[in-house]
Write a protein that holds these residues in place. Structure first.
Motif, PDB file in Angstrom:
ATOM      1  N   ALA A  10       0.830  -1.209   0.000  1.00 35.41           N
ATOM      2  CA  ALA A  10       0.000   0.000   0.000  1.00 35.41           C
ATOM      3  C   ALA A  10       0.859   1.252   0.000  1.00 35.41           C
ATOM      4  N   LEU A  11       1.947   1.213   0.794  1.00 33.76           N
ATOM      5  CA  LEU A  11       2.844   2.369   0.850  1.00 33.76           C
ATOM      6  C   LEU A  11       3.515   2.583  -0.506  1.00 33.76           C
ATOM      7  N   ALA A  12       3.945   1.476  -1.127  1.00 34.24           N
ATOM      8  CA  ALA A  12       4.598   1.589  -2.434  1.00 34.24           C
ATOM      9  C   ALA A  12       3.655   2.184  -3.474  1.00 34.24           C
ATOM     10  N   LEU A  13       2.390   1.703  -3.461  1.00 34.11           N
ATOM     11  CA  LEU A  13       1.413   2.246  -4.409  1.00 34.11           C
ATOM     12  C   LEU A  13       1.155   3.713  -4.152  1.00 34.11           C
ATOM     13  N   SER A  14       1.127   4.085  -2.870  1.00 32.80           N
ATOM     14  CA  SER A  14       0.916   5.489  -2.514  1.00 32.80           C
ATOM     15  C   SER A  14       2.062   6.357  -3.008  1.00 32.80           C
ATOM     16  N   LEU A  15       3.291   5.853  -2.792  1.00 37.62           N
ATOM     17  CA  LEU A  15       4.454   6.601  -3.251  1.00 37.62           C
ATOM     18  C   LEU A  15       4.476   6.707  -4.764  1.00 37.62           C
ATOM     19  N   ALA A  16       4.136   5.603  -5.451  1.00 37.25           N
ATOM     20  CA  ALA A  16       4.118   5.615  -6.913  1.00 37.25           C
ATOM     21  C   ALA A  16       3.082   6.597  -7.429  1.00 37.25           C
ATOM     22  N   GLY A  17       1.911   6.588  -6.791  1.00 39.65           N
ATOM     23  CA  GLY A  17       0.870   7.526  -7.193  1.00 39.65           C
ATOM     24  C   GLY A  17       1.298   8.957  -6.962  1.00 39.65           C
ATOM     25  N   GLY A  18       1.937   9.177  -5.800  1.00 39.05           N
ATOM     26  CA  GLY A  18       2.405  10.518  -5.509  1.00 39.05           C
ATOM     27  C   GLY A  18       3.472  10.967  -6.479  1.00 39.05           C
ATOM     28  N   TYR A  19       4.376  10.025  -6.862  1.00 37.97           N
ATOM     29  CA  TYR A  19       5.419  10.354  -7.828  1.00 37.97           C
ATOM     30  C   TYR A  19       4.812  10.696  -9.187  1.00 37.97           C
ATOM     31  N   ALA A  20       3.783   9.909  -9.588  1.00 36.73           N
ATOM     32  CA  ALA A  20       3.133  10.169 -10.875  1.00 36.73           C
ATOM     33  C   ALA A  20       2.489  11.546 -10.892  1.00 36.73           C
ATOM     34  N   ILE A  21       1.826  11.895  -9.791  1.00 36.19           N
ATOM     35  CA  ILE A  21       1.186  13.209  -9.713  1.00 36.19           C
ATOM     36  C   ILE A  21       2.236  14.313  -9.753  1.00 36.19           C
ATOM     37  N   ARG A  22       3.342  14.109  -8.971  1.00 41.14           N
ATOM     38  CA  ARG A  22       4.387  15.122  -8.953  1.00 41.14           C
ATOM     39  C   ARG A  22       5.040  15.260 -10.321  1.00 41.14           C
ATOM     40  N   SER A  23       5.279  14.116 -10.999  1.00 39.06           N
ATOM     41  CA  SER A  23       5.880  14.159 -12.323  1.00 39.06           C
ATOM     42  C   SER A  23       4.978  14.902 -13.302  1.00 39.06           C
ATOM     43  N   LEU A  24       3.664  14.638 -13.203  1.00 37.59           N
ATOM     44  CA  LEU A  24       2.715  15.326 -14.064  1.00 37.59           C
ATOM     45  C   LEU A  24       2.715  16.817 -13.777  1.00 37.59           C
ATOM     46  N   ASN A  25       2.746  17.167 -12.498  1.00 37.53           N
ATOM     47  CA  ASN A  25       2.746  18.579 -12.130  1.00 37.53           C
ATOM     48  C   ASN A  25       4.036  19.265 -12.538  1.00 37.53           C
ATOM     49  N   ASP A  26       5.150  18.507 -12.519  1.00 43.46           N
ATOM     50  CA  ASP A  26       6.442  19.076 -12.878  1.00 43.46           C
ATOM     51  C   ASP A  26       6.633  19.208 -14.379  1.00 43.46           C
ATOM     52  N   ALA A  27       5.851  18.475 -15.175  1.00 40.34           N
ATOM     53  CA  ALA A  27       6.007  18.521 -16.625  1.00 40.34           C
ATOM     54  C   ALA A  27       5.633  19.913 -17.136  1.00 40.34           C
ATOM     55  N   PRO A  28       6.266  20.351 -18.205  1.00 36.16           N
ATOM     56  CA  PRO A  28       5.905  21.651 -18.776  1.00 36.16           C
ATOM     57  C   PRO A  28       4.439  21.684 -19.186  1.00 36.16           C
ATOM     58  N   MET A  61      14.094  27.009 -10.688  1.00 38.91           N
ATOM     59  CA  MET A  61      13.992  26.232 -11.914  1.00 38.91           C
ATOM     60  C   MET A  61      13.775  24.754 -11.583  1.00 38.91           C
ATOM     61  N   THR A  62      12.748  24.139 -12.193  1.00 45.21           N
ATOM     62  CA  THR A  62      12.405  22.733 -11.959  1.00 45.21           C
ATOM     63  C   THR A  62      12.324  22.019 -13.300  1.00 45.21           C
ATOM     64  N   THR A  63      11.776  20.819 -13.298  1.00 46.37           N
ATOM     65  CA  THR A  63      11.588  20.050 -14.523  1.00 46.37           C
ATOM     66  C   THR A  63      10.787  20.849 -15.556  1.00 46.37           C
ATOM     67  N   ARG A  64       9.876  21.671 -15.103  1.00 51.10           N
ATOM     68  CA  ARG A  64       9.046  22.474 -16.007  1.00 51.10           C
ATOM     69  C   ARG A  64       9.875  23.454 -16.831  1.00 51.10           C
ATOM     70  N   ASN A  65      11.084  23.732 -16.376  1.00 50.64           N
ATOM     71  CA  ASN A  65      11.906  24.757 -17.014  1.00 50.64           C
ATOM     72  C   ASN A  65      13.105  24.186 -17.770  1.00 50.64           C
ATOM     73  N   GLU A  66      13.245  22.859 -17.799  1.00 53.55           N
ATOM     74  CA  GLU A  66      14.423  22.248 -18.409  1.00 53.55           C
ATOM     75  C   GLU A  66      14.412  22.430 -19.924  1.00 53.55           C
ATOM     76  N   TYR A  67      15.412  23.124 -20.434  1.00 52.58           N
ATOM     77  CA  TYR A  67      15.477  23.387 -21.875  1.00 52.58           C
ATOM     78  C   TYR A  67      15.600  22.096 -22.684  1.00 52.58           C
ATOM     79  N   PHE A  68      16.094  21.022 -22.065  1.00 58.08           N
ATOM     80  CA  PHE A  68      16.309  19.757 -22.760  1.00 58.08           C
ATOM     81  C   PHE A  68      15.124  18.810 -22.624  1.00 58.08           C
ATOM     82  N   TYR A  69      14.011  19.269 -22.060  1.00 56.51           N
ATOM     83  CA  TYR A  69      12.829  18.412 -21.904  1.00 56.51           C
ATOM     84  C   TYR A  69      12.374  17.889 -23.270  1.00 56.51           C
TER      85      TYR A  69
END
Length: 330
Positions: A10-28, A61-69
């Motif tokens: 359950a903890l792993a799924l929670s962390l994975a879900g949280g990572y997915a949300i953070r990755s989505l939020n960090d995307a440009p 500057m975060t993932t949203r700002n990476e010129y190489f994205y």
């Protein structure tokens, strides 16, 4: 033990879900602002913006700002271009099944910093984009010796091999458009003994390639290099002066010295070349800025913030449409 395992899962799924949300939020974001007085448009507005060089809401500057994205469309690594190192080239297909233009973007990381703007145009217009970059290395027929300082013979040989290989690949593929840019002012080249300036010698090497590329009916789009950052200010200047980024302004003649790219890009000398000088989207008549329209200009000491570069997509598109002989002219 079963309960313990269940908790771990359950903890792993929670962390994975949280990572997915953070990755989505960090995307440009899918699109960037085109509102008046935001980003480079603050320099277009004829002096009507209240505070064109005032503080940015966020200077981190975060993932949203990476010129190489690279977006999901960039899923094909090209490893078979003759003379070109594996892993330096990639295909980004935005055609959605339709037949769109074949477009290339080549150079060093100062070409890569423009890919966000090029990809936005590709997505709207259904282009297939091939990118090829080698850090610190020019896509030009010059006697390259190093970036800022002389390189080892091995690294020089690698650069020269990539440069000639990518030029030959462009000639073989004959794309509709070739976007190119590079940190030409920071490249070290051997003096040819002619007595000409290094800018003139570099410009000659650029034109040699461009003549070959335009001979196969490719339009060569030359993106002038943005103003210097770390050469003229502390790269942390905006963070240190978050409330007053005007302190990071530098004289235009200091921050934007002559660029060999634009010196070479004379359509009268090389028909089929489209020079795009965007200095006025970074500078006014006196100064060049590190924050414009509430948006930090730079991602790091040497490259543009992805958000700011993408905001210049309409400027690039307008230049392409108005250029004589451009395949995008109305």
């Amino acid at each position: 033990m079963v309960v313990g395992v269940a908790v771990v899962v359950a903890l792993a799924l929670s962390l994975a879900g949280g990572y997915a949300i953070r990755s989505l939020n960090d995307a440009p974001p899918e699109v960037v602002s085109t509102a008046p007085c935001v980003g480079p448009r603050a320099l277009e507005a004829g002096g009507t913006c209240a505070d064109p060089f005032g503080p940015a809401p966020d200077t981190v500057m975060t993932t949203r700002n990476e010129y190489f994205y690279a977006p999901p469309e960039c899923d094909e690594v090209v490893d078979a271009l003759p003379g070109v190192d594996a892993g330096t080239s990639q295909v980004c297909d935005f055609r959605s099944g339709a037949q769109g233009l074949e477009v290339w973007l080549v150079g060093d990381s100062h070409a890569q910093q423009w890919q966000g703007a090029v990809f936005d145009l590709a997505r709207v217009n259904g282009w297939r984009v091939t990118t090829s970059y080698l850090g610190g290395c020019p896509a030009a027929d010059v006697a390259f010796r190093g970036f800022r300082v002389p390189w080892s013979e091995s690294d020089v040989s690698t650069c020269r091999s990539w440069s000639r290989g990518i030029s030959d690949a462009i000639i073989a593929e004959a794309p509709d458009l070739v976007f190119t840019s590079m940190a030409a002012r920071l490249h070290v080249i051997d003096d040819d003994g002619s007595g000409r300036s290094s800018i003139d010698q570099y410009a000659e090497g650029l034109r040699k390639d461009w003549v070959r590329w335009t001979a196969v009916d490719s339009t060569v789009v030359v993106l002038g290099d943005p103003p210097f950052n770390q050469e003229v200010r502390n790269p942390d200047c905006v963070a240190v002066n978050r409330g007053a980024p005007i302190e990071c302004a530098r004289p235009r003649e200091q921050a934007q010295p002559e660029d060999p790219l634009l010196a070479a890009a004379d359509p009268a000398a090389v028909p089929g070349v489209v020079p795009i000088d965007m200095t006025d989207r970074f500078c006014d008549a006196e100064s060049c800025y590190a924050v414009v329209g509430g948006v930090p200009v730079y991602y790091d000491a040497d490259h543009l913030n992805l958000e700011y570069a993408r905001m210049l997509g309409p400027t690039i598109w307008s230049a392409l449409q108005s250029a004589p002989g451009s395949p995008l002219a109305p």
